[in-house]
Design a protein around this motif. Structure first.
Motif, short mmCIF file in Angstrom:
data_model
loop_
_atom_site.label_atom_id
_atom_site.label_comp_id
_atom_site.label_asym_id
_atom_site.label_seq_id
_atom_site.Cartn_x
_atom_site.Cartn_y
_atom_site.Cartn_z
N VAL A 1378 39.57 8.58 -26.36
CA VAL A 1378 40.78 8.61 -26.84
C VAL A 1378 41.42 7.36 -26.79
CG1 VAL A 1378 43.17 9.37 -26.29
CG2 VAL A 1378 41.46 11.01 -25.91
N LYS A 1398 42.14 14.26 -29.48
CA LYS A 1398 42.73 13.58 -28.66
C LYS A 1398 43.54 14.12 -27.89
CE LYS A 1398 41.38 9.09 -30.98
NZ LYS A 1398 41.84 8.03 -31.72
N PHE A 1489 48.61 8.55 -32.46
CA PHE A 1489 47.55 9.65 -32.61
C PHE A 1489 47.65 10.26 -34.01
CE2 PHE A 1489 48.56 9.65 -28.10
CZ PHE A 1489 47.54 8.81 -27.71
#
Length: 2043
Positions: A1378, A1398, A1489
């Protein structure tokens, strides 16, 4: 009907009923007899045998109908086989005489047929027992065969078949005769006879060796001839015969081989023979005459299709293992078939042959081989492809090759078949195909990609499709394959094949993306656009490549559109520009264009424009969200140009040649396609020109060939399939049977007809897209568009068109007329359908007239399909016009016609017209015609001369019954009796009539509906008629009729379940599960599905008993798949073979229903089933003999007779019937079943999750089955699934593992206290999870595995840190991933897949952290254990027990980075939840993300994972006091952007960051809680509430929320709303916790303000009045007031749990008073918490504000006290009561009492509250269980806490005393005891004015009570305690008294105590309690003496008798007194005392 149920025929009853009903009565008797003979006592049967035989043989000559004769024969045979066989020969002779009879009249025929049937039945049943009579019988039958008509021929052949099966090898002498006579009938003109011959010969070949040796070639030729002009039934039967004979020739049966020395055929010979049929048909290949050499006529399609089926039967009969061993030979043979020029004479023929070969491969390879064998087969196919490709390359490179084209064209068809099969194979294997792809020696991908350069387009497309299949099966191949193709296109730009092939491949891959949930990286879209642009730009540079580049460029852009709006959005402006530039801008440019250019440039131009339109169409179809008005406007410019251009094209074709026609047609096709998708309003202006084109298109104006559209069937109603024969679409052979449909090019779909189909969605039910040839597709498109446009056209134009249609039909002649008419009708239907959908009308009278004339003309057309269409059109017209007069006119026309017409055509057409009218107008619209319609159709249905008329009339009748509903009720009886009569008389060979009878019966059952349950006479008759009808149809030989019977029974079961006999229905369904007919299997499973919903256990039992019966071998004819695993096992087995979606979903449902009803009872059985399915990994041999189904072959191809066919050769016997190992789809289903079983057990009984209970239960009842005992199996199954090849199975396995962990985490291990049962499986769990974290695992699996990891770590199963580390390390490694940041170079899936992975990791960490903190908190809150307990633990466990906060030590090292990632994720989530109008505020380049392109999918992933993260962040913030100790230094590269954008981020102060974080946390939580979606799991709501309460525990958060009061108000309002929508108590409790924290924060804030204010203004006294809510006026404003918001919410909770508090409820007239009841535990806790918060609220207000809310607060608290003060069994105080008491105390002791200005209000409040309590505590019959003590306690609180001025008022005082008095007089000693305690506290009150009245009033009463004890001594400990408490009160009074009154007081106390002493003689015999009282009194006396010596002496002195008693007692005491005794005896009193102490001390 009941009278028919007797062993002998009830002849009296028979004589009494009418002639018409007799056949039914007889049939019913025979049915009864059939059931009863088998079960009856043999003696009874023998007694009545003579009479029975007489009656039965009598029936033979009574002309019985077909079903009756079948049953009659069966019963006679059964009777003889059970009873005596003396007279059997007489009966046999009698039958033979009837057969010999010369009477040929139709009336005598039924008798003859009955005799034939009886002969067959006798031999079938008794066989060799009938001795040597058989030659005569057989000769007799054969003689009759020669002269019989078709019905007789069929019946005789069936009887011969039975004779042969009964006699077996014994009849060898007659075999040749039978063969000679039968074979000529294989070409009989009656199809039913052909079927019967095929079945007879199939039986014969079991024993007649010559058939598959010397006669083999003749057999083959015969079969080929039989297939010419055959129907579906004949093809199936002949294929079965041919395939079986060929298989037997190859591997003869053991018995036959031993008898004769047989020369066995070789495989090559057999295949060669079959190939002859495929390539040359039945034209006799023995005459090697001249016409053979000339190439002759092409093979008839029926023969080719039949031979194809025979190939499949051949391989199926030989079995999977044979195929595995000989696959290479078989493959090369079938591929040679398509490379033979005879099979590919025209393009359409070539496509048909390819379809046939593909069918052979799919049916054998797909059905018979297990997964491992399929992989081996895949290798073979690869090798075949590369071999072909090498040959092609050799030809292409051989420059002077002569026969170049022939070789290449032959190879293209081989390629297509091989690649198509390879693609299907890989797709069906899905992820289990990975070994096939990965093994370098096979080189599958290289091989397939090499075909992309094949000279033929068909082969290139097939290769592209194969790549798409690979990518869909193995999504990780998708991106690499795209990259590889892109690279090759760029490198090989100069090769036309390469450009074409690789662009096909890319388009196909892009089209497959929608089947891969993980998608592809966004950048690939840009890559495709750049390649496509480049191709289009460079197209003009090189004329050799222009065409290919143009096509490729547009194809790629069209494929790009399938990726959907989120990707196309970015490229739309560029696309619009490209589209605009392809077409000329203006009329002038168009004219200029026409003038220049040659034929080649025109071809390129037209192709380019077609491509552009195709891309547009793809855009409109796949990105509807992007179609704004502006975009549509810009699209219309090129489209309008295209329309104009089309009108100029014919001129261009004239100039440049006819070869442009195809390109022009392609442009038209694309144009029609896109227009059909756009709203017609957008091109209204062009309607005229467009309609001209459309009409010319489908009326074939410019088209010389007679092409017909393929849409007619789909536009006609599905129910009419029986008339059009389109039910063939529903068979297993659909893909080859399509070729035989009458419309043009039917079933000749192929990719090369339309390359764009390579990227479109595949139509449901198709394996591979098959667009029809261009000529047909254009007509189809024009018809479809006509239907869209017609409703928007003016009436004038409609009239013109309809007249034009009539003219066109008139002009055309012969075949052309048929074609034109078909197309026109399809268009008219399409238009009428469009009108109906748009709810618009047809138009004025003349339009209707014209339309009606057109339709009516076609009702008399000889073509049945046209008649169908006309009927349908008529119905639709009636629907669209919708006027009664018009409908009446139509109906009348048909009535008149039907009354007069005699020809079949018009009778069928008009009867259908009536049915369609009713269907579309419905019962009410056509009610007035019902009577006439029904009477006419009933008459037509009886017309025995024409079965076609019967079929159509019955079909229409069924439509009318269906549409009339209850209105038909009056006609049910006559219709039903007609249906029965016809069922009993119509010959079975007319299957269509029987199918329609089935439809009618079904419709009638629905009409009668639930009435069928009734018991009236008429209903019983109707019901038994229905059951008889079903029985007749069940016995029919045709599968479709049997299917109809099943659906009728299914409906009957729905309406009248008691009357359907499951014991006969279920076995029948089980047999049908193996039928070779798809529709029958579907019907059987659908029926089982319904039965399993209600009666699963019965269904399973009946199926099991059938299996046992079949196993006993009595009835060898039953072919079953059911073994010891029962019906469930058979259904699981079917899942491996069936491909039909509907069927599979029904099987899933059926298994689901069985599981729900039975899994808990038969746990072991179901778990074993799942385990057996899951244990079959792909590594097992290809065809394994597998535990679950021992005897299952490919169920699709098995039929009723091949169960005793055994082959030698492999040297196996019957046990080698191999079944394949369960395929991955079935295994996934089994894993899902496992999860369902766990859930069912959880809902059933908690003992399933308790090992100790389970073991003890099992010891008592060994059959008892509990889930926990199977834990190791559960873990093993989940482990097997989670580590499989198949990704879907891995997901299911991980899900199962998670469920197991959740459910079993807390189950203790009884043998090792302190441990749980799951601990021993930690290695398995670790091993199951590890593979999911390998780098090549797809994101969704890793995400799921993270979830399981966090569940496992958080479950607390493993306490050893080292063991936990294994799983923990997996999470650590993911966390590193991640932190690596966005966009890793080797990205395989889309960005949103990365997001998902993630976020899953972060969510897992959050869950672990939350659990860790919980454990830590629990550890801290536990008292530190003393040393000794520590030692104890160490002895008993080893030293590895962790400190309780161990888990946190695992998380701690990661926290700094985790906290940052979590915060970043929450920021993302907050942005993504913004409404659409704020989308401009989102960061342009995405969040931490997610990327901006995948924003829509990312939202879902955030939505799934934010909740635990919020909770974790809250815990982290509150434990680090908002990250005060965070290091500012390190910011990882990912988050440098996410932390705070902008350059100012460095200078944020700590306060700002606290503020930011608070806003983030509260914002996210409040946004969610405002409106949690109903589908959100309750865990999310809980996490969010936990997060809020945790957050508010930290001081920073408290000050923040207290300073911003509106925020707190908002929060409370949202929580209030949440309570309105979400119910669970846990949520409510958590909400109150948040409210409590919020109120606490506000209180703390107020206190600080007071302190500040106090310091500032020490002099001013009234400063504190203005602080707090309400100010000086005491007004609370809703919306701004925190107190008001809190009150709203708290009142809501209270009223929810104690509705009686709501005064309105009480006032309502319907209110029934509810007696207060004990609240459930959770509610009590909630109410308690709520009350304690309520009591705090006044302190938030200014004094004036408090006075505003206090009345309400006190009203509620006293109300709660009233409603919850209920006596409990153990006398404990309910939590709610103690909270209310505490609240009262808090309020009364508040500082408000000291505020002067409020004195009057305060007094009134306190007094009225006390008055309320007094009123509530009044003794009352309606409340016998009121808890007086709690009420007294409340009263005492008032007395003690408030001043005397307030509560000393006489009225109140009187009331209080009254309550005390009642309590003292209570019969319950416990109440007395508590009352004494409370009185004592009142007596001791420091304020004398308050206590004195009470002492005066109540002390005498106390004394009286205590005096009375002497007379009735206490009997129980409680009574003793009451006395002791009373004495305490007296003692205290003595102490309080003044010195001068002391003597009187002592004089009260001492005698009382002395009266308690026992006489010394009585002591030993006294009870324990009595002794205790004695001891107590004595001790007290001893104590009082020294305290008040003077008074004591005076009292004792005054009464000598007292003195003596006391002395004797003291003496006795000393005598017995050893110190410890005394100590021991004084104990009871001490022990008893504490039980009474309140949990909370209020005083």
């Amino acid at each position: 009907m009941e009278l028919a149920h007797s062993l002998l025929l009830n002849e009296d009853a028979l004589a009494q009923i009418t002639e018409a009903k007799r056949p039914v009565f007889i049939f019913e008797w025979l049915r009864f007899l059939d059931k009863v003979l088998v079960a009856a006592n043999k003696v009874d049967v023998k007694e009545k045998q003579k009479k029975l035989v007489e009656q039965l043989t009598g029936l033979i000559s009574s002309a019985p109908g077909p079903p009756t004769r079948k049953l009659l024969a069966k019963n006679l045979a059964t009777l003889y086989s059970i009873g005596d066989t003396f007279t059997v020969f007489q009966t046999l002779d009698k039958c033979n005489d009837i057969i010999k009879s010369k009477d040929d009249t139709p009336a005598y025929l039924p008798t003859k047929l009955a005799a034939v049937a009886c002969v067959g039945a006798f031999y079938e049943k008794m066989g060799r027992m009938l001795g040597s009579s058989f030659p005569d019988t057989i000769n007799n039958l054969l003689k009759a065969l020669k002269s019989a008509e078709s019905q007789g021929r069929g019946e005789i052949l069936i009887s011969l078949q039975k004779v042969l099966s009964g006699l077996g090898g014994a009849a060898a002498s007659c075999h040749r005769d039978i063969y000679k006579n039968a074979r000529s009938l294989l070409t009989d003109r009656s199809m039913a006879v052909r079927c019967a011959v095929a079945k007879c010969l199939l039986e014969l070949q079991n024993e007649a060796v010559f058939m598959w040796t010397t006669e083999l070639e003749n057999m083959a030729t015969l079969c080929f001839k039989a297939l010419e002009g055959s129907n579906y039934g004949v093809r199936v039967a002949v294929a079965k015969l041919l395939g079986t004979v060929m298989a037997t020739a190859l591997m003869p049966k053991q018995a036959a081989v031993m008898r004769q020395n047989v020369k066995r055929a070789t495989l090559d010979e057999v295949l060669e023979l079959m190939a002859t049929g495929f390539l040359r048909g039945g034209s006799g290949f023995l005459k090697s005459g001249g016409e053979m050499l000339k190439g002759g006529v092409s093979v008839s399609r029926e023969v080719r299709v039949g031979v194809t089926q025979a190939y499949v039967v051949f391989v199926t009969t030989l079995g999977g293992q044979w195929l595995e061993r000989n696959f290479a030979t078989f493959l090369s043979h079938v591929l040679d078939l398509v490379s033979n020029p005879r099979a590919t004479q025209t393009h359409v023929e070539a496509v048909y042959s390819r379809r046939c070969v593909s069918f052979m491969l799919r049916a054998t390879l797909g059905g018979l081989l297990g997964e491992k064998a399929q992989i081996a087969a895949g290798k073979e196919i690869c090798q075949a492809i590369s071999k072909q490709m090498r040959a092609v390359e050799a030809v292409v490179n051989d420059l002077n090759g002569e026969n170049k084209t022939a070789d290449v064209s032959a190879s293209q068809h081989v390629m297509v078949c091989a690649l198509k099969e390879l693609g299907s194979l890989v797709q069906s294997l899905s992820a289990t195909a990975s070994p096939l792809i990965q093994e370098p020696s096979i080189g599958l991908l290289e091989t397939v990609t090499s075909v992309l350069l094949h000279p033929s387009m068909a082969a290139r497309l097939a290769a592209a499709w194969c790549l798409r299949s690979v990518a869909v099966a193995l999504p990780y191949q998708l991106t690499p394959l795209l990259d590889r193709c892109a690279e090759r296109i760029n490198n090989l730009k100069s090769s036309p094949e390469a450009v074409s092939g690789y662009s096909f491949a890319m388009a196909a891959l892009l089209g497959g993306v929608h089947q891969c949930p993980l998608g592809i990286p966004h950048a690939k879209g840009k890559l495709v656009v750049s390649i496509a642009e480049d191709l289009l730009r460079t197209a003009a540079q090189n004329s050799r490549l222009s065409l290919q580049r143009t096509q490729a460029g547009w194809l790629l852009l069209g494929a790009l559109m399938t990726l959907g709006p989120s990707l196309v959005r970015y490229h739309l402006p560029k696309m619009l520009l490209l589209w605009r530039n392809v077409f000329p801008r203006s009329q002038k440019e168009l004219e200029a264009e026409k003038a220049r250019g040659d034929s080649f440039t025109w071809q390129v131009t037209l192709e380019g424009r077609a491509g552009a339109l195709c891309a547009m169409r793809s855009f409109v179809a796949h990105c509807p969200e992007l179609l704004t008005e502006d975009v549509i406007r810009r699209l219309m410019t090129p489209i309008e140009c295209a329309m104009t251009m089309i009108s100029h094209v014919p001129a261009i074709i004239k100039v440049h040649g006819a070869h442009l026609k195809a390109s022009a047609a392609m442009v038209r096709l694309r144009l029609y396609d896109i227009l059909a998708l756009l709203p017609p309003k957008t091109y209204e202006g062009s309607f005229n020109a467009l309609l001209r084109e459309l009409v010319a298109e489908f009326t074939l104006t410019d088209n010389s060939s007679n092409t017909t559209t393929s849409l007619l069937r789909s536009l006609c109603h599905y129910d009419d399939s029986v008339l059009m024969g389109s039910w063939l679409q529903e068979t297993d052979h659909k893909s080859i049977e399509d070729q035989l449909q009458p419309n043009s090019a039917s079933g000749s779909g192929a990719l090369e007809h339309d390359p764009s189909s390579i990227y479109l969605r595949v139509p449901v039910g198709e394996a591979i897209p098959g667009p029809l040839p261009l000529g047909v597709s254009v007509i189809d498109a024009s018809v479809a568009l006509f239907g869209v446009v017609f409703p928007h056209v003016s009436f004038k134009h409609r009239l013109q068109m309809l007249d034009h249609f009539a003219e066109c039909i008139k002009q055309a002649k012969g075949v052309r007329q048929q074609a034109v008419q078909l197309n026109i009708f399809t268009a008219v239907l399409s238009a009428l359908k469009g009108l109906a959908e748009n709810k618009s009308t047809l138009g004025p009278e003349e339009v209707r007239k014209s339309a009606l004339a057109l339709v009516m003309g076609a009702l008399d057309n000889p073509n049945p399909i046209l008649r169908c269409a006309a009927g349908e059109a008529l119905g639709r017209m009636a629907q669209v016009v919708g006027e009664a007069t018009f409908i009446a006119r139509m109906a009348q026309t048909s009535f008149d016609k039907l009354k007069s017409a005699r020809d079949v055509v018009s009778r069928t057409g008009h009867s259908l017209a009536l049915g369609c009218l009713h269907r579309y107008v419905g019962g009410i619209g056509s009610g007035q015609h019902l009577k006439t319609s029904v009477s006419i159709l009933l008459a037509l249905a009886q017309d025995g001369s024409s079965h076609e008329v019967q079929t159509w009339a019955l079909h229409s009748l069924a439509l009318i019954v269906d549409s009339s509903g209850p209105m038909y009720r009056g006609y049910v009886e006559p219709t039903l009796s007609l249906v029965l009569t016809l069922l009993l008389t119509v010959p079975p060979s007319h299957t269509e009539v029987h199918q329609c009878l089935g439809r009618c019966l079904g419709a009638l059952i629905t009409t009668v509906g639930p009435e069928l349950q009734g018991n009236g006479a008429t209903i019983s008759t109707i019901r038994s008629s229905c059951l008889v009808g079903c029985a007749i149809m069940q016995d029919h030989s045709d599968s479709l009729v049997q299917a109809a019977a099943i659906s009728c029974l299914q409906q009957l079961h729905m309406f009248a379940p008691r009357h359907v006999n499951l014991s006969s229905l279920v076995p029948c369904l089980c047999v049908h599960l193996c039928s070779s007919h798809l529709l029958l299997r579907r019907a059987a499973v659908a029926c089982l599905r319904q039965l399993a919903q209600r009666e699963a256990s019965e269904v399973c039992e009946y199926a099991m008993s059938l299996a046992k019966k079949a196993g006993n071998g009595k009835d060898a004819a039953i072919n079953l798949n059911i073994t010891e695993t029962g019906l469930e096992g058979a259904l699981f087995g079917m899942l491996d073979h069936e491909t039909d979606r509907k069927l599979c979903s029904d099987i899933h449902d059926t298994l689901g229903h069985m599981l729900s009803s039975l899994a808990v009872e038969k746990l072991s059985h179901w778990l074993k089933l799942c385990k057996d399915v899951l244990a079959a990994t792909t590594d097992v041999g290809g065809a394994v003999t597998f535990e679950v189904e021992k005897d299952e072959e490919d169920s699709e191809k098995k039929d009723e007779m091949d169960d005793d066919i055994m082959f030698t050769g492999l040297g196996e016997d019957d046990k080698s019937k191999l079944s394949v190992a369960p395929r991955w789809v079935t295994r996934v289903f089994a894993a899902d079943c496992l999860c369902r079983i766990i859930l069912l057990c959880e809902n059933a009984d908690k003992a399933h999750f308790d090992l100790a209970t389970a073991r003890s239960t099992q010891a008592k009842n060994p059959k008892g089955d509990l889930l926990v005992l199977h834990l190791s199996d559960l873990i093993r199954m989940a482990f097997m699934a989670a580590t499989d090849h198949s990704n879907q199975l891995r997901m299911a396995g991980l899900q199962a593992l998670e469920d197991i962990i959740k459910k079993f985490a807390c189950v203790p291990e009884p043998e090792f206290p302190g441990h749980v049962i799951l601990e021993q499986y930690q290695a398995n769990v670790g091993a199951a999870l590890r593979p999911a974290f390998s780098p090549d695992t797809p994101s969704d699996i890793t995400a799921k595995a993270c979830q399981v990891c966090s569940t496992w770590i958080g479950s607390g199963v493993v306490s050893d840190l080292n063991d936990l580390r294994r799983v923990h390390n997996l999470l650590v490694s993911s966390l590193d991933k991640v932190q690596a940041g966005k966009g890793s170079p080797s990205q395989l899936y889309s960005e949103s897949a990365t997001t998902m992975e993630k976020l899953a990791v972060l969510k897992a960490w959050a869950e672990v952290y939350v659990v860790a903190m919980k454990i830590k908190k629990e550890a801290e809150s536990k008292p530190v254990k003393t040393v000794q307990s520590g030692d104890e633990e160490e002895d008993d466990l080893s030293a590895d027990v962790l400190p309780p906060d161990s888990l946190i030590t695992l998380v701690q090292p990661e926290l700094p980075s985790l906290s940052r990632l979590w915060l970043a994720m929450l920021r993302d989530h907050a942005l993504l939840t913004l409404p659409a109008e704020f989308s401009s505020q989102l960061p342009p380049d995405g969040g931490a993300f997610y990327t901006p392109e995948t924003i829509d999918t990312a939202r879902l992933h955030y939505r799934n994972s934010w909740a635990p993260v919020v909770h974790a962040v809250a815990l982290w913030l509150s434990s680090t006091s908002f990250g005060a100790c965070e290091e500012k230094k390190e910011v990882s590269p990912v988050l440098s952007k996410a932390v705070h954008t902008g350059a100012l981020s460095t200078v944020k102060t700590f306060e700002d960051s606290v503020k930011d974080r608070m806003h983030l946390m509260l914002g996210v939580s409040i946004e969610f809680l405002c409106f949690p979606r109903p589908e959100e799991p309750i865990e999310h709501v809980m996490s969010c509430l936990y997060a809020l309460s945790t957050l508010l525990e930290s001081p920073c958060a408290k000050t923040h929320i207290a300073q911003d009061q509106l925020l707190a108000v908002e929060l409370l309002n949202v929580l209030h709303r949440l309570l309105l929508t979400r119910d669970p108590p846990a949520v409510q409790l958590q909400v109150t916790a948040v409210v409590q924290e919020t109120i606490k924060a506000a209180l703390d804030h107020l206190q600080q303000q007071h302190i500040k204010k106090g310091k500032e203004e020490e002099g001013l006294r009234d400063s504190q009045f203005t602080l707090g809510e309400g100010g000086e006026m005491g007004e609370l404003v809703p919306g701004n007031s925190l107190v008001f918001a809190a009150m709203e919410l708290l009142v809501f909770i209270l009223v929810r749990h104690l509705p009686q508090l709501n005064t309105r409820v009480k006032e309502s007239p319907t209110h029934v008073t509810i007696r207060p009841q004990r609240l459930p535990e959770e509610s009590a806790r909630l109410v308690a918490k709520t009350v304690s918060i309520l009591a705090e609220l006044p302190s938030l207000c200014s004094p004036a504000g408090s006075m505003t809310i206090l009345p309400t607060v006190l009203f509620l608290i006293t109300g709660v006290l009233r409603e919850t003060a209920v006596k409990t069994a153990d006398n404990s105080v309910p939590t709610a009561v103690s909270a209310a008491l505490q609240g009262i105390k808090t309020i009364i002791t508040s500082p408000l009492a000291r505020v002067d200005s409020l004195q009057t209000q305060w007094t009134a409040l306190v007094r009225s509250s006390l008055a309320s309590i007094l009123e509530d505590s009044q003794p009352d019959e309606s409340r016998p269980d009121m808890d007086e003590i709690s009420m007294l306690t409340a009263i005492t609180l008032f007395l003690l806490s408030a001043s005397n001025e307030l509560v000393g008022v006489t009225v109140l005082q009187k009331g209080c005393m009254e309550r005390f008095r009642n309590a003292l007089n209570s019969s319950d000693p416990w109440v007395q005891a508590r009352c004494y305690q409370l009185l004592l506290s009142v007596f001791q009150h420091p304020s004398r004015p308050l206590s004195t009245p009470y002492i005066h009033a109540l002390a005498p009463r106390v004394v009286e009570k205590l005096k009375a004890v002497e007379r009735s001594r206490p009997r129980t400990a409680a009574e003793l305690q009451a006395v002791q408490e009373g004495i305490k009160v007296l003692e205290n009074l003595v102490g309080m008294g003044e010195e001068q009154n002391r003597v009187q007081l002592v004089a009260l106390l001492v005698p009382t105590l002395i009266s308690y002493l026992l006489d010394e003689n009585a002591i030993p015999s006294a009870s324990k309690v009595s002794k205790s009282l004695h001891d107590f009194a004595l001790q007290n006396l001893m104590r009082i003496g020294p305290l008040y010596p003077a008074a004591f002496k005076m009292v004792i002195g005054a009464a000598p008798d007292l003195k003596t008693r006391l002395e004797s007692a003291v003496r006795a005491n000393q005598a017995s007194s050893k110190a410890k005794d005394a100590a021991r005896q004084s104990q009871p009193a001490v022990q008893v005392a504490p039980t009474i102490k309140l949990k909370t001390s209020f005083f």
